[in-house]
Design an enzyme around this catalytic site. Structure first.
Site: not given
Length: 402
Positions: A126-129, A248, A387-389
């Protein structure tokens, strides 16, 4: 929702359990149960075994070669696999890019990529971040400029992706790329499929705190990508990315795996003693285990609701964020409690030191030696996949309306 299993459901579960008892390779099962790392061949071997049985696409519709199972069957299959010690297959091909291709890809893309994903012939990442675009994916800067020459239309890709899981194994990467810098950030993103063997693609390892090579940097330097590898419409990648992230986050919940690891935690706690008392009989420790078990039961009900929605052809909504938050917190809590139960025996987390550490302990020491590594590895769960935040912000916006 009726949570009682029908006679057909019970028969299906028995069929799956019988298959797992016969077909799951013992060496792979033992690695999973001991918490030891798996290699590329382990994952692909298991995928090919499933494919040979006709179960390679447990979540796929029959039209694309999948099982066509309903929500309950999918759930029972995942739970049985986790309980038997089957590896959790990397989701990037089967559960992430494949649903995007089924929903938005061209017939040519579906025919080219889906059969190879199903058969375990091609590995995806996966090329996201990016360094400046983690949870805020709208900030991606990797550029793709459309051009044309005598060979046809293509994109010239330049930029960097980071924290790319298992990219060192990958044949293909699906990427969010910037194709328009003049519009609102979310409107200028496209979804591109890139062959990792293309000249200009470089993979550089990132060694994490547990000493593992699991994540990577991926660099693109004048990488030529055929225009036919664009999924859907140009500048509409944000829509496809959100669709994918819903799947995801649902997958990250890992209900079956958490159940297996909770049972393992109880066993380890029963075997470890402090001042002559089993950790499982220690009131404070037992209370913490009970709280995790209660949280897991509640999460399981939510997961069943999401699976039911998917069976009705509805993409996961804010429930996926709830699953992501609570699922990752539960898995992290379990690994923390395992560390507490094992005490100093769990300190030898560096893989190169494991073989020589604690050789005087009981037969379970091989299992205990991997706990420190797994604890450190699980810290990432509350960060990746959004992230959970960020997930709490999504819930606030979609449910509460803030």
């Amino acid at each position: 929702m009726d949570l009682n299993l029908s006679a057909a459901d019970l028969a299906f579960r028995q069929e799956v359990q019988a298959f797992l008892a016969q077909a799951l390779p013992a060496d792979i099962r033992d690695k999973v149960r001991q918490g030891w790392p798996l290699q590329r061949d382990d994952y692909l071997r298991w995928q090919r075994i499933l494919h040979a049985r006709g179960w390679g696409g447990s979540t796929w519709p029959q039209a694309f070669g999948g099982t066509g199972w309903n929500a309950v069957q999918k759930y029972l299959f995942d739970e049985a696999c986790a309980g038997a010690g089957a590896p959790r297959l990397p989701p990037f091909g089967i559960k992430m890019v494949a649903p995007v291709l089924m929903e938005f890809g061209s017939p040519a893309q579906q025919q080219r990529f889906l059969p190879k994903i199903l058969a375990g012939e091609e590995w995806w990442c996966q090329g996201y971040s990016e360094p400046g675009a983690g949870s805020d994916l709208a900030a991606v800067k990797t550029s793709a400029v459309r051009q044309r020459d005598a060979d046809g239309d293509y994109y010239l890709v330049n930029g960097q992706k980071t924290w790319t899981t298992l990219a060192q194994y990958a044949d293909w990467i699906f990427c969010l790329v910037r194709t328009d810098k003049e519009v609102k950030p979310q409107r200028g993103i496209s979804f591109l499929l890139i062959d990792m063997r293309t000249p200009g693609v470089t993979v550089r390892p990132i060694i994490t705190a547990d000493g593992a090579h699991e994540v990577n940097e991926v660099w693109f330097d004048q990488v030529r990508v055929p225009a036919q590898n664009l999924v859907g419409e140009e500048n509409q990648g944000w829509t496809y990315a959100k669709f994918l992230l819903g799947h995801e986050r649902t997958n990250i919940a890992g209900i079956g795996i958490a159940k297996r690891e909770l049972a393992r935690l109880k066993r380890l706690a029963e075997e470890q003693y402090r001042n002559g008392v089993s950790m499982l009989e220690d009131a404070q420790f037992a209370q913490r285990i009970a709280q995790v078990e209660i949280d897991l039961m509640a999460l399981e009900i939510t997961n069943l609701r999401v699976l039911s929605a998917e069976a009705q052809q509805r993409a996961p909504g804010p429930e996926a964020s709830i699953l992501k938050i609570k699922g990752t917190e539960i898995q992290q809590n379990i690994t923390e409690l395992m560390m507490l139960a094992a005490g100093p025996q769990a300190q030898a987390f560096q893989r190169e030191a494991m073989d020589d550490a604690f050789t005087g302990y009981a037969a379970t020491s091989g299992e205990l030696r991997a706990l420190g590594s797994n604890y450190l590895n699980m810290r990432k769960l509350s960060i990746y996949g959004g992230s959970n935040e960020i997930q709490k912000n999504i819930i606030a916006q979609m449910i509460i309306g803030l």
